[in-house]
Scaffold this motif. Structure first.
Motif, PDB file in Angstrom:
ATOM      1  N   LEU A   1     -20.988 -15.488   9.632  1.00 53.42           N
ATOM      2  CA  LEU A   1     -20.059 -14.387   9.395  1.00 53.42           C
ATOM      3  C   LEU A   1     -19.583 -14.411   7.941  1.00 53.42           C
ATOM      4  O   LEU A   1     -19.498 -13.356   7.288  1.00 53.42           O
ATOM      5  N   ALA A   2     -19.292 -15.606   7.423  1.00 54.18           N
ATOM      6  CA  ALA A   2     -18.881 -15.716   6.021  1.00 54.18           C
ATOM      7  C   ALA A   2     -20.002 -15.252   5.098  1.00 54.18           C
ATOM      8  O   ALA A   2     -19.756 -14.561   4.098  1.00 54.18           O
ATOM      9  N   ALA A   3     -21.244 -15.599   5.423  1.00 55.05           N
ATOM     10  CA  ALA A   3     -22.383 -15.166   4.610  1.00 55.05           C
ATOM     11  C   ALA A   3     -22.551 -13.651   4.651  1.00 55.05           C
ATOM     12  O   ALA A   3     -22.886 -13.017   3.645  1.00 55.05           O
ATOM     13  N   ALA A   4     -22.297 -13.044   5.803  1.00 56.15           N
ATOM     14  CA  ALA A   4     -22.417 -11.591   5.938  1.00 56.15           C
ATOM     15  C   ALA A   4     -21.415 -10.856   5.059  1.00 56.15           C
ATOM     16  O   ALA A   4     -21.671  -9.725   4.629  1.00 56.15           O
TER      17      ALA A   4
ATOM     18  N   VAL B   1     -28.277 -15.786  15.003  1.00 52.41           N
ATOM     19  CA  VAL B   1     -29.304 -15.017  14.300  1.00 52.41           C
ATOM     20  C   VAL B   1     -28.656 -13.856  13.556  1.00 52.41           C
ATOM     21  O   VAL B   1     -27.758 -13.189  14.074  1.00 52.41           O
ATOM     22  N   GLY B   2     -29.124 -13.606  12.333  1.00 51.38           N
ATOM     23  CA  GLY B   2     -28.650 -12.473  11.558  1.00 51.38           C
ATOM     24  C   GLY B   2     -29.775 -11.498  11.292  1.00 51.38           C
ATOM     25  O   GLY B   2     -30.876 -11.905  10.897  1.00 51.38           O
ATOM     26  N   LEU B   3     -29.504 -10.215  11.513  1.00 55.90           N
ATOM     27  CA  LEU B   3     -30.487  -9.170  11.255  1.00 55.90           C
ATOM     28  C   LEU B   3     -29.883  -8.156  10.285  1.00 55.90           C
ATOM     29  O   LEU B   3     -28.737  -7.727  10.460  1.00 55.90           O
ATOM     30  N   VAL B   4     -30.638  -7.788   9.269  1.00 53.97           N
ATOM     31  CA  VAL B   4     -30.213  -6.768   8.313  1.00 53.97           C
ATOM     32  C   VAL B   4     -31.006  -5.502   8.615  1.00 53.97           C
ATOM     33  O   VAL B   4     -32.238  -5.501   8.557  1.00 53.97           O
ATOM     34  N   CYS B   5     -30.297  -4.442   8.969  1.00 49.52           N
ATOM     35  CA  CYS B   5     -30.932  -3.238   9.502  1.00 49.52           C
ATOM     36  C   CYS B   5     -30.448  -1.990   8.763  1.00 49.52           C
ATOM     37  O   CYS B   5     -29.369  -1.970   8.172  1.00 49.52           O
TER      38      CYS B   5
ATOM     39  N   CYS C   1     -34.821  -3.122  11.700  1.00 50.93           N
ATOM     40  CA  CYS C   1     -34.358  -4.377  11.108  1.00 50.93           C
ATOM     41  C   CYS C   1     -35.477  -5.168  10.454  1.00 50.93           C
ATOM     42  O   CYS C   1     -36.640  -5.134  10.880  1.00 50.93           O
ATOM     43  N   LYS C   2     -35.076  -5.925   9.442  1.00 47.31           N
ATOM     44  CA  LYS C   2     -35.964  -6.902   8.831  1.00 47.31           C
ATOM     45  C   LYS C   2     -36.055  -8.124   9.747  1.00 47.31           C
ATOM     46  O   LYS C   2     -35.241  -8.280  10.670  1.00 47.31           O
ATOM     47  N   PRO C   3     -37.019  -8.996   9.513  1.00 45.51           N
ATOM     48  CA  PRO C   3     -37.127 -10.186  10.361  1.00 45.51           C
ATOM     49  C   PRO C   3     -35.823 -10.979  10.373  1.00 45.51           C
ATOM     50  O   PRO C   3     -35.136 -11.076   9.355  1.00 45.51           O
ATOM     51  N   PRO C   4     -35.453 -11.537  11.518  1.00 45.67           N
ATOM     52  CA  PRO C   4     -34.184 -12.256  11.634  1.00 45.67           C
ATOM     53  C   PRO C   4     -34.171 -13.541  10.810  1.00 45.67           C
ATOM     54  O   PRO C   4     -35.213 -14.146  10.550  1.00 45.67           O
ATOM     55  N   VAL C   5     -32.948 -13.916  10.388  1.00 45.84           N
ATOM     56  CA  VAL C   5     -32.749 -15.189   9.694  1.00 45.84           C
ATOM     57  C   VAL C   5     -31.704 -15.966  10.477  1.00 45.84           C
ATOM     58  O   VAL C   5     -30.874 -15.391  11.193  1.00 45.84           O
TER      59      VAL C   5
ATOM     60  N   LEU D   1     -29.412 -15.433   4.837  1.00 48.34           N
ATOM     61  CA  LEU D   1     -28.756 -14.149   5.079  1.00 48.34           C
ATOM     62  C   LEU D   1     -28.111 -13.635   3.791  1.00 48.34           C
ATOM     63  O   LEU D   1     -28.261 -12.448   3.440  1.00 48.34           O
ATOM     64  N   GLN D   2     -27.430 -14.508   3.078  1.00 52.30           N
ATOM     65  CA  GLN D   2     -26.781 -14.078   1.851  1.00 52.30           C
ATOM     66  C   GLN D   2     -27.817 -13.655   0.809  1.00 52.30           C
ATOM     67  O   GLN D   2     -27.614 -12.660   0.096  1.00 52.30           O
TER      68      GLN D   2
END
Length: 845
Positions: A770-773, A818-822, A827-831, A837-838
């Motif tokens: 969450l902090a990285a997001a 898992v983090g997804l950037v969409c 979405c891109k592949p999950p990290v 993520l950052q």
């Protein structure tokens, strides 16, 4: 504060009131208000709202600028269509001392507002705003004297001491008028009507606001502060009362017709409607660029800030420059991006070093009277604190420089220490004035905050020399940087702390390491804080205002994630407490819970505007809904429960129902249900506070990226129509609406980015992700988090966005987050680690 803009036209003095017939005839031919000119001046950082530090011995207005002067008769019809109500920024403050026993008590003693209670023992027979007063004016067939202010308003209390505590003045008011007191923070809707009138007619305004009304509430004439007796060629308050009484007796029909005509024309001018269903494609970028260009043209490269003294923080302007800088960087214009960002960087540093910043107790004062950010108007307002925290947090997210995160903490810790009630509610303001000693009959501005050199030496002993050099403390007083810092020697022999030299250079001069030097400074500030705590405190206005709490909720919530990006082992120095950032979100949740518990009707889904010993009579206004929705969205995105997001959507539905102009677009500032409020305004000006329409547009863009299908389409359509309503403003004068310029660009972005976090929220891995997001500054980003093991969350998302529910179910892992950037939920592949993520978010355009 009396604050009227100059006019190039000749004027008609109040002493010649019979010539008001000229006004009426001219209004009917031309409608005599020069609104666009006065508002253009008022919104311009190049035009100071007043010079120096006004006092009763230094007339705040004179000659043709007296509150009853009339000017620019021929321009109104041509210019009124450009009129937009401005958010006044010339607040001042004080609180009058109260006695143990009281000779007089009036109806205000039954009210909850601190401001009204301050006047409960005046000899004036005050009424609160309401039917009892209106009926009494009709029964007696006399005009209404309306006085509007707020509890931390310095000039309001100067006028109280000089006039409202006077038996002579009270007799005139009681014999000839029905007198009504209004707390403008409790009834901003009433204040807006008559401030609009005074600004339109006389070219400026301020508090105390002084207006005379007919019994049916139409304005007859108005002004701001009046001294009790004639001075400097201006009418005193007693003269004003006599002249108004004479005019009412002899020229009543003309006065009433003029007031009715003014309200009709203002209502017509303020009924802005959209001609298109959305902005032209090229306008958002053009408005954003032009606003940044206009602000840059007013930049003070020597002292920081936009425009000359007096200097207001105006966080909305800093937000615009940060947003524009990010846009320039993303579109391959690094030179322009860096130029804009360096302005912000320098302004924030100058403010933090200046006297506008309370170095001993934390937080920021309202504004500085000089160009150096040095001698402030010492009032502290909640709406400034919340907004300033957010721009310091944003700048920290961009730079990773802990000087910005430290200032954000400084403000938040001040709020936690001094401004939060037992139920988690956040209070509205602290006064500028206080008694120098216990039991003193009168209060002085800044008494709580200023220091003599001798006091510093006595308290700090061996460290006094170091401290005095660091904060520019002088035996004769240091309010000498500018001729307008202290023109009347109010602070002779006193010092307002300001940092004028580099900490690094001063530490080197002392032969110390930076850490050793900062340790000593922190220890010294704590000693001074302890001594200051024994002084008589400024008046605290413990009223809870929903809109201002919304701004603070946002800042506490965002700090809880963004500050996790500070380097490990970072040391904090008093007045910063150095708490775990996770504690800040608890403050935000408690404040939101207080509002829901005390100021929200679950059955009809409506807010009340404010609370003190119970909810006030006023309903929630547009700003209350918009600012609270924004705070709740931040609260959710920064790790809060889904119930905050659900409440935000519920409030948005109510806001649409109560305030939206479904045909003309945009939101009115009031529900329009109170017949005593004569104007219903669609406000756009982003001033000391952002406009409700600007914040609402951003809220709608955010909600559209969270919810799906028809709900998302409805949010976006409403946002497009809202912005189209203010097309002319965005095109012709974007500097007046910096946050709306950002909102327009956000809506023009093809698709907002969604960062979707999936995993167990109780895990430390979730906190790190969450902090990285939130680590990367990007206002065109929405953070969504979901724990598929929580049946309530899955149920919520299945009902509101099935794509999110399915995405979460398909990505869930018991042992990682898992983090997804969409974009558009593609979405891109999950990290699965924060650094990845950052990095992914940093690369995204």
């Amino acid at each position: 504060m009396a604050n009227l803009l100059p006019s190039s036209s000749s004027s008609i003095s109040l002493y010649n009131l019979p010539s008001l017939s000229t006004l009426n005839n001219s209004m009917q031919r031309h409608l005599s208000f020069s609104l666009h000119r006065s508002l253009s001046l008022r919104n311009s950082p190049n035009f100071p709202p007043f010079s120096g530090r006004n006092s009763p011995n230094f007339p705040p207005f004179s000659g043709r600028n007296s509150p009853f002067s009339l000017s620019s008769i021929a321009n109104f019809r041509r210019l009124i269509s450009f009129f937009k109500v401005v958010s006044m920024e010339d607040h001042s403050s004080s609180s009058s001392a109260s006695g143990v026993s009281h000779k007089h008590t009036n109806r205000l003693g039954l009210e909850h507002s601190p401001y009204l209670l301050q006047h409960a023992h005046n000899p004036v027979n005050w009424y609160p705003w309401g039917d009892e007063a209106f009926q009494e004016a009709r029964r007696r067939d006399v005009p209404i004297f309306l006085s509007i202010g707020y509890s931390t308003c310095h000039w309001c209390h100067v006028m109280e001491v000089e006039s409202f505590e006077s038996e002579e003045v009270a007799k005139l008011l009681n014999d000839w008028f029905v007198s009504i007191k209004v707390d403008r923070e409790e009834r901003p809707d009433v204040d807006k009507v008559y401030m609009t009138y005074v600004q339109a007619l006389y070219g400026g305004g301020g508090w105390p606001l002084t207006v005379f009304l007919s019994p049916d509430l139409k304005p007859l004439m108005g002004g701001t502060y009046f001294p009790p007796d004639d001075k400097y060629g201006r009418p005193g308050f007693k003269t004003v009362l006599r002249k108004v009484k004479e005019a009412w007796d002899s020229k009543r029909d003309m006065l009433v017709k003029s007031g009715s005509f003014a309200i009709e024309q203002l209502s017509e001018a303020l009924s802005t409607k959209a001609s298109l269903d959305k902005l032209p494609d090229n306008l958002p970028q053009e408005a954003l660029d032009l606003c940044a260009e206009q602000l840059s043209g007013t930049y003070d490269s020597v002292n920081g800030g936009f425009g000359p003294a007096p200097k207001f923080p105006r966080p909305v302007e800093i937000q615009l420059m940060l947003y524009h800088s990010k846009k320039m960087k993303n579109t391959g214009k690094p030179g322009q991006a860096d130029e804009g960002f360096q302005m912000v960087n320098f302004i924030l540093q100058c403010m933090a070093r200046g006297g506008i910043h309370d170095h001993i107790g934390g937080g920021f004062h309202r504004y500085s009277v000089d160009e150096y950010w040095h001698v402030p108007h010492f009032e502290k307002m909640l709406y400034d604190q919340g907004q300033l925290v957010n721009v310091y947090l944003d700048t920290f997210a961009i730079t990773r420089d802990s000087q910005y995160s430290d200032i954000a903490r400084d403000v938040l810790d001040y709020l936690r220490r001094d401004m939060i009630g037992e139920g988690g509610e956040i209070y509205s303001a602290e006064d500028a004035d206080s008694a120098e000693t216990e039991g003193a009959a009168r209060k002085k501005e800044g008494a709580f905050y200023v220091w003599s050199s001798a006091e510093i030496e006595d308290i700090l002993k061996e460290h006094a020399t170091l401290f005095k050099e660091h904060y520019y403390i002088k035996p004769t007083g240091n309010c000498d940087l500018s001729r307008i810092s202290d023109p009347h020697n109010e602070f002779r022999g006193k010092n307002v702390l300001i940092e004028r030299s580099s900490t690094e250079a001063l530490a080197k001069k002392q032969g110390m390491s930076i850490e050793q030097y900062l340790d000593i400074l922190g220890m010294c500030r704590k000693k001074l804080f302890d001594v200051r705590s024994k002084r008589p405190r400024p008046h605290l206005d413990d009223k809870v205002i929903v809109s201002w709490n919304g701004l603070a909720i946002s800042s506490f919530a965002r700090a809880s994630t963004i500050l996790k990006g500070e380097p490990d082992g970072l040391k904090h120095y008093f007045p910063v407490a150095g708490t775990d950032p996770s504690e800040y979100i608890e403050v935000a949740e408690k404040a939101a819970s207080f509002i829901r518990r005390n100021l929200y009707d679950e059955e009809i889904k409506r807010l009340q505007h404010s609370f003190r010993n119970g909810p006030a009579k006023a309903p929630g206004f547009l700003d209350d809904y918009a600012f609270l929705i924004s705070g709740l969205l931040d609260l959710y995105e920064c790790g809060g429960k889904t119930r905050w997001l659900e409440w935000a959507a519920e409030l948005q539905d109510t806001q649409d129902e109560l305030f939206m102009d479904k045909e003309g677009g945009g939101y009115f500032n009031t529900p329009g249900e109170d017949p005593s409020v004569l104007l219903r305004v669609k406000e756009d000006h982003d001033g000391a506070e952002p406009s409700g329409n600007s914040v609402a547009a951003i809220n709608l863009a955010r909600l559209a990226s969270i919810f799906s299908d028809s709900q998302s389409d409805r949010y976006r359509k409403n946002a497009d129509l809202l912005l189209a309503t203010f097309q002319i403003r965005l095109k012709d004068r974007p500097m007046a609406v910096p946050l709306m310029c950002c909102a327009a660009d956000m809506l023009a972005v093809p698709s907002r980015k969604q960062v979707v976090l999936v995993g167990h929220k109780s895990s430390t891995a979730f906190d790190r992700m969450l902090a990285a997001a939130h680590a990367v500054y990007d206002l065109n980003k929405t953070v969504i988090h979901i724990d598929p093991s929580d049946p309530e969350e899955i149920k919520f998302w299945e009902a509101n966005n099935i794509k999110i529910a399915n995405m979460a179910k398909g990505s869930f892992s018991e042992d990682k987050v898992v983090g997804l950037v969409c974009q558009n939920f593609s979405c891109k592949p999950p990290v699965a680690d924060p650094a990845s993520l950052q990095a992914l978010l940093s690369k995204e355009k």
